[in-house]
Design an enzyme around this catalytic site. Structure first.
Site, PDB file in Angstrom:
ATOM      1  N   GLU A 122      44.740  41.582  49.969  1.00  0.00           N
ATOM      2  CA  GLU A 122      45.943  42.412  49.994  1.00  0.00           C
ATOM      3  C   GLU A 122      45.732  43.787  49.367  1.00  0.00           C
ATOM      4  O   GLU A 122      44.853  43.983  48.539  1.00  0.00           O
ATOM      5  CB  GLU A 122      47.085  41.688  49.267  1.00  0.00           C
ATOM      6  CG  GLU A 122      47.501  40.424  50.009  1.00  0.00           C
ATOM      7  CD  GLU A 122      48.698  39.717  49.384  1.00  0.00           C
ATOM      8  OE1 GLU A 122      49.583  39.322  50.148  1.00  0.00           O
ATOM      9  OE2 GLU A 122      48.745  39.559  48.157  1.00  0.00           O
ATOM     10  N   CYS A 135      46.962  50.494  45.252  1.00  0.00           N
ATOM     11  CA  CYS A 135      46.388  49.429  44.434  1.00  0.00           C
ATOM     12  C   CYS A 135      45.395  48.670  45.323  1.00  0.00           C
ATOM     13  O   CYS A 135      45.782  48.019  46.284  1.00  0.00           O
ATOM     14  CB  CYS A 135      47.530  48.539  43.944  1.00  0.00           C
ATOM     15  SG  CYS A 135      46.983  47.217  42.878  1.00  0.00           S
ATOM     16  N   CYS A 142      39.569  35.507  42.812  1.00  0.00           N
ATOM     17  CA  CYS A 142      39.024  35.934  41.516  1.00  0.00           C
ATOM     18  C   CYS A 142      38.431  34.712  40.829  1.00  0.00           C
ATOM     19  O   CYS A 142      38.990  33.619  40.920  1.00  0.00           O
ATOM     20  CB  CYS A 142      40.141  36.530  40.651  1.00  0.00           C
ATOM     21  SG  CYS A 142      39.522  37.321  39.151  1.00  0.00           S
ATOM     22  N   CYS A 146      42.960  33.881  34.628  1.00  0.00           N
ATOM     23  CA  CYS A 146      43.978  34.293  33.669  1.00  0.00           C
ATOM     24  C   CYS A 146      45.241  33.507  34.001  1.00  0.00           C
ATOM     25  O   CYS A 146      45.640  33.420  35.159  1.00  0.00           O
ATOM     26  CB  CYS A 146      44.222  35.794  33.752  1.00  0.00           C
ATOM     27  SG  CYS A 146      42.710  36.725  33.447  1.00  0.00           S
ATOM     28  N   CYS A 149      48.308  34.921  36.028  1.00  0.00           N
ATOM     29  CA  CYS A 149      48.030  35.699  37.243  1.00  0.00           C
ATOM     30  C   CYS A 149      47.925  34.781  38.465  1.00  0.00           C
ATOM     31  O   CYS A 149      47.174  33.812  38.453  1.00  0.00           O
ATOM     32  CB  CYS A 149      46.724  36.465  37.055  1.00  0.00           C
ATOM     33  SG  CYS A 149      46.173  37.326  38.534  1.00  0.00           S
ATOM     34  N   GLY A 212      41.109  40.504  42.311  1.00  0.00           N
ATOM     35  CA  GLY A 212      39.712  40.454  41.891  1.00  0.00           C
ATOM     36  C   GLY A 212      39.384  41.227  40.630  1.00  0.00           C
ATOM     37  O   GLY A 212      40.178  42.029  40.146  1.00  0.00           O
ATOM     38  N   GLU A 213      38.197  40.949  40.104  1.00  0.00           N
ATOM     39  CA  GLU A 213      37.700  41.622  38.897  1.00  0.00           C
ATOM     40  C   GLU A 213      36.642  42.640  39.347  1.00  0.00           C
ATOM     41  O   GLU A 213      35.532  42.252  39.736  1.00  0.00           O
ATOM     42  CB  GLU A 213      37.097  40.574  37.943  1.00  0.00           C
ATOM     43  CG  GLU A 213      36.281  41.134  36.799  1.00  0.00           C
ATOM     44  CD  GLU A 213      36.983  42.237  36.016  1.00  0.00           C
ATOM     45  OE1 GLU A 213      38.076  42.014  35.469  1.00  0.00           O
ATOM     46  OE2 GLU A 213      36.418  43.348  35.936  1.00  0.00           O
ATOM     47  N   SER A 244      40.537  48.761  36.421  1.00  0.00           N
ATOM     48  CA  SER A 244      41.075  47.822  35.442  1.00  0.00           C
ATOM     49  C   SER A 244      40.165  46.602  35.333  1.00  0.00           C
ATOM     50  O   SER A 244      39.800  45.994  36.334  1.00  0.00           O
ATOM     51  CB  SER A 244      42.474  47.382  35.875  1.00  0.00           C
ATOM     52  OG  SER A 244      42.963  46.387  35.007  1.00  0.00           O
ATOM     53  N   SER A 266      42.687  44.896  30.389  1.00  0.00           N
ATOM     54  CA  SER A 266      43.758  43.897  30.323  1.00  0.00           C
ATOM     55  C   SER A 266      43.649  43.154  29.004  1.00  0.00           C
ATOM     56  O   SER A 266      42.966  42.142  28.910  1.00  0.00           O
ATOM     57  CB  SER A 266      43.618  42.926  31.499  1.00  0.00           C
ATOM     58  OG  SER A 266      43.807  43.635  32.702  1.00  0.00           O
ATOM     59  N   HIS A 268      46.386  42.080  26.613  1.00  0.00           N
ATOM     60  CA  HIS A 268      47.371  40.994  26.709  1.00  0.00           C
ATOM     61  C   HIS A 268      47.564  40.125  25.473  1.00  0.00           C
ATOM     62  O   HIS A 268      48.469  39.286  25.454  1.00  0.00           O
ATOM     63  CB  HIS A 268      47.066  40.061  27.892  1.00  0.00           C
ATOM     64  CG  HIS A 268      47.000  40.741  29.215  1.00  0.00           C
ATOM     65  ND1 HIS A 268      47.884  41.714  29.609  1.00  0.00           N
ATOM     66  CD2 HIS A 268      46.151  40.583  30.263  1.00  0.00           C
ATOM     67  CE1 HIS A 268      47.577  42.120  30.831  1.00  0.00           C
ATOM     68  NE2 HIS A 268      46.533  41.462  31.253  1.00  0.00           N
ATOM     69  N   CYS A 388      52.297  43.433  40.078  1.00  0.00           N
ATOM     70  CA  CYS A 388      51.082  43.034  39.364  1.00  0.00           C
ATOM     71  C   CYS A 388      50.996  41.527  39.281  1.00  0.00           C
ATOM     72  O   CYS A 388      51.946  40.872  38.850  1.00  0.00           O
ATOM     73  CB  CYS A 388      51.115  43.500  37.908  1.00  0.00           C
ATOM     74  SG  CYS A 388      51.071  45.241  37.661  1.00  0.00           S
TER      75      CYS A 388
HETATM   76  N1  SAH Z   1      41.207  41.828  37.464  1.00  0.00           N
HETATM   77  C1  SAH Z   1      41.554  43.063  36.881  1.00  0.00           C
HETATM   78  C2  SAH Z   1      42.437  43.930  37.742  1.00  0.00           C
HETATM   79  C3  SAH Z   1      43.533  43.286  38.542  1.00  0.00           C
HETATM   80  S1  SAH Z   1      44.992  42.739  37.760  1.00  0.00           S
HETATM   81  C4  SAH Z   1      42.190  42.833  35.558  1.00  0.00           C
HETATM   82  O1  SAH Z   1      42.527  41.722  35.240  1.00  0.00           O
HETATM   83  O2  SAH Z   1      42.330  43.812  34.812  1.00  0.00           O
HETATM   84  C5  SAH Z   1      45.953  44.166  37.318  1.00  0.00           C
HETATM   85  C6  SAH Z   1      46.823  43.926  36.077  1.00  0.00           C
HETATM   86  O3  SAH Z   1      47.931  43.042  36.348  1.00  0.00           O
HETATM   87  C7  SAH Z   1      46.046  43.283  34.960  1.00  0.00           C
HETATM   88  O4  SAH Z   1      46.331  43.899  33.733  1.00  0.00           O
HETATM   89  C8  SAH Z   1      46.572  41.881  34.989  1.00  0.00           C
HETATM   90  O5  SAH Z   1      46.360  41.235  33.778  1.00  0.00           O
HETATM   91  C9  SAH Z   1      48.029  42.109  35.293  1.00  0.00           C
HETATM   92  N2  SAH Z   1      48.736  40.890  35.735  1.00  0.00           N
HETATM   93  C10 SAH Z   1      48.206  39.792  36.296  1.00  0.00           C
HETATM   94  N3  SAH Z   1      49.171  38.876  36.568  1.00  0.00           N
HETATM   95  C11 SAH Z   1      50.334  39.415  36.169  1.00  0.00           C
HETATM   96  C12 SAH Z   1      51.689  38.978  36.221  1.00  0.00           C
HETATM   97  N4  SAH Z   1      52.016  37.807  36.751  1.00  0.00           N
HETATM   98  N5  SAH Z   1      52.646  39.794  35.738  1.00  0.00           N
HETATM   99  C13 SAH Z   1      52.312  41.013  35.234  1.00  0.00           C
HETATM  100  N6  SAH Z   1      51.062  41.489  35.181  1.00  0.00           N
HETATM  101  C14 SAH Z   1      50.069  40.705  35.635  1.00  0.00           C
HETATM  102 FE1  SF4 Z   2      41.384  37.917  37.951  1.00  0.00          FE
HETATM  103 FE2  SF4 Z   2      42.565  40.104  36.863  1.00  0.00          FE
HETATM  104 FE3  SF4 Z   2      44.043  38.011  37.764  1.00  0.00          FE
HETATM  105 FE4  SF4 Z   2      42.554  37.755  35.549  1.00  0.00          FE
HETATM  106  S1  SF4 Z   2      44.310  39.147  35.831  1.00  0.00           S
HETATM  107  S2  SF4 Z   2      42.707  36.256  37.244  1.00  0.00           S
HETATM  108  S3  SF4 Z   2      40.764  38.984  36.066  1.00  0.00           S
HETATM  109  S4  SF4 Z   2      42.743  39.372  39.005  1.00  0.00           S
END
Ligand code: SAH
Ligand code: SF4
Length: 415
Positions: A122, A135, A142, A146, A149, A212-213, A244, A266, A268, A388
């Site tokens: 996406e 984005c 991934c 996390c 996510c 993805g990362e 990110s 990230s 958190h 996000c």
């Molecule tokens: N994998 C990378 C980039 C993609 S995620 C990373 O983790 O940084 C982009 C951002 O959205 C990250 O900061 C991630 O932690 C945050 N994110 C993931 N799931 C989320 C959710 N359910 N609500 C709000 N932010 C979220």
């Molecule tokens: Fe992967 Fe980023 Fe989601 Fe963590 S927050 S599972 S690194 S996409």
């Protein structure tokens, strides 16, 4: 054909990413999308052009592809008419296939895209008053899980190629109608100077924050962003691009040196116990190590701050004490930082709730009072699951072994 091993977290090794190159097409032609000039030239030479001609054609075709957005060799008016069908027989200028395009009531757009070998991922476009942010995804799925996510609940299917990453930006420009118009004579662009700037266009910024990362697909992300930043390519400034990462410490310095874009991390959580739980990669690269890598990030300064993303999870990481600890950590490492507070975006079956607006407000106040910018991000595109952490496609529900087998079968069929 499997290019990325699954990564058990916590694990002893990072996933071994065998470079994944151009995705093979069923018709046997080679997709030039995502390739730099010299690579295009080398393919032309291998197909029979002499070295000098190949280099010139490589440069011309690069310009047409990325600067002009042309997808048809027939439109490349500075290339001999007889040569254009020769190219079209052997090469294509691809885009990811659009499976579905959705529009949110707040103007956010989401596209479900498909690779030439059938994997779905996406991309999201978020228009604001003064900018438009794309984005971009770096992987299908991934490996990192996390807990907040949705993408993290997918299996990793594979890394996207440089072509599939640049292809997202190309597709967004197509959809927004943002290619320069008018005839071009040769490579002299002077009469068009100024036409190809971010001004007056909707797509002004890119964030590597899709699925993805990005630092687990380093080479492809770097190669793609280099084309996005190339003055004769998409010509977007590195200051308008943000990568990110969830904290892949060993790759952060290289990201600064070889890509040079803005960094978002990230974070958190402010304690080992909580971060270990919600960002399991923390068990491998802990908070101190991560913050030290941030302090050493090439190019970070007060003018170019590192963004710390902080998702607000009710009762998990949102106390006054967490806010004070966040400030302390940033100051202890002398980090030029800003904090983005992201209200948690829910998804079906998610194990968390979003903190209350009052709690988020109080948290922001504490960080802000310490002199650190701490805006609360407005969720965008929630109605179309584009916010996000909400990105997830159905494609990843097959098992790893099944995917490897399918890829092998496909490869065998292609000869
Ligand atoms: N994998 C990378 C980039 C993609 S995620 C990373 O983790 O940084 C982009 C951002 O959205 C990250 O900061 C991630 O932690 C945050 N994110 C993931 N799931 C989320 C959710 N359910 N609500 C709000 N932010 C979220
Ligand atoms: Fe992967 Fe980023 Fe989601 Fe963590 S927050 S599972 S690194 S996409």
């Amino acid at each position: 054909m499997a290019d990325t091993a699954l990564m058990p977290i916590p694990g002893l090794v990072d996933p071994v990413t065998v470079p994944r190159d151009i995705t093979a097409r069923p018709d046997g032609r080679v997709d030039l999308m995502g390739l730099p000039r010299l690579r295009i030239a080398a393919l032309f030479e291998a197909a029979g052009l002499d070295g000098k001609a190949a280099r010139l054609r490589g440069k011309q075709v690069f310009h047409w592809i990325y600067h002009r957005g042309v997808t048809d060799f027939a439109a490349m008016t500075d290339i001999a008419k007889s040569m254009r069908p020769w190219m079209a027989e052997r090469f294509v200028i691809g885009r990811p296939e659009i499976v579905e395009a959705q529009h949110s009531e707040d103007g956010t757009r989401k596209w479900l895209l498909r690779t030439a070998d059938g994997h779905d991922f996406e991309m999201v476009f978020i228009p604001d008053a003064d900018r438009g942010t794309l984005c971009v995804s770096s992987q299908v799925g991934c490996t990192l899980n996390c807990r907040f996510c949705h993408t993290g609940t997918m299996r990793l299917v594979r890394n996207l190629t440089a072509g599939e990453i640049v292809g997202q930006v190309m597709l967004a420009r197509d959809a927004l109608g943002e290619w320069p118009k008018g005839a071009m004579e040769g490579l002299d662009e002077d009469e068009n100077a100024g036409a190809y700037t971010a001004d007056g266009r909707l797509l002004t910024n890119i964030v590597m924050m899709g699925m993805g990362e990005p630092l687990y697909n380093f080479d492809n992300v770097r190669d793609a962003l280099k084309i996005v930043m190339d003055g004769d390519g998409l010509a977007l400034s590195k200051r308008r691009i943000t990568l990110s990462t969830s904290g892949v410490v060993p790759m952060m310095a290289r990201a600064g040196e070889e890509i040079g874009v803005n960094l978002a991390v990230s974070l958190h959580a402010t304690t080992k116990a909580v971060r270990d739980e919600i960002v399991p990669l923390n068990r491998k690269y802990g908070l101190d190590e991560l913050l030290a890598a941030c302090a050493a990030y090439p190019g970070a300064s007060n003018a170019r701050r590192i963004t710390f993303e902080y998702v607000m999870l009710d009762g998990i990481n949102d106390s006054d004490e967490d806010a004070r600890e966040l400030v302390r950590l940033i100051k202890a490492h002398k980090l030029p930082a800003k904090v983005n507070l992201i209200p948690f975006n829910p998804w079906p079956g998610a194990p968390y709730r979003c903190s209350s607006p009052e709690r988020i407000g109080r948290f922001a106040e504490i960080v802000f009072a310490a002199g650190i910018s701490a805006p609360v991000r407005t969720p965008r595109g929630r109605d179309i699951d584009a916010a996000c952490g909400q990105l997830k496609t159905a494609a990843a529900k097959r098992s790893r072994a099944e995917l490897d087998r399918l890829a092998e079968e496909k490869q065998a069929a292609l000869g």
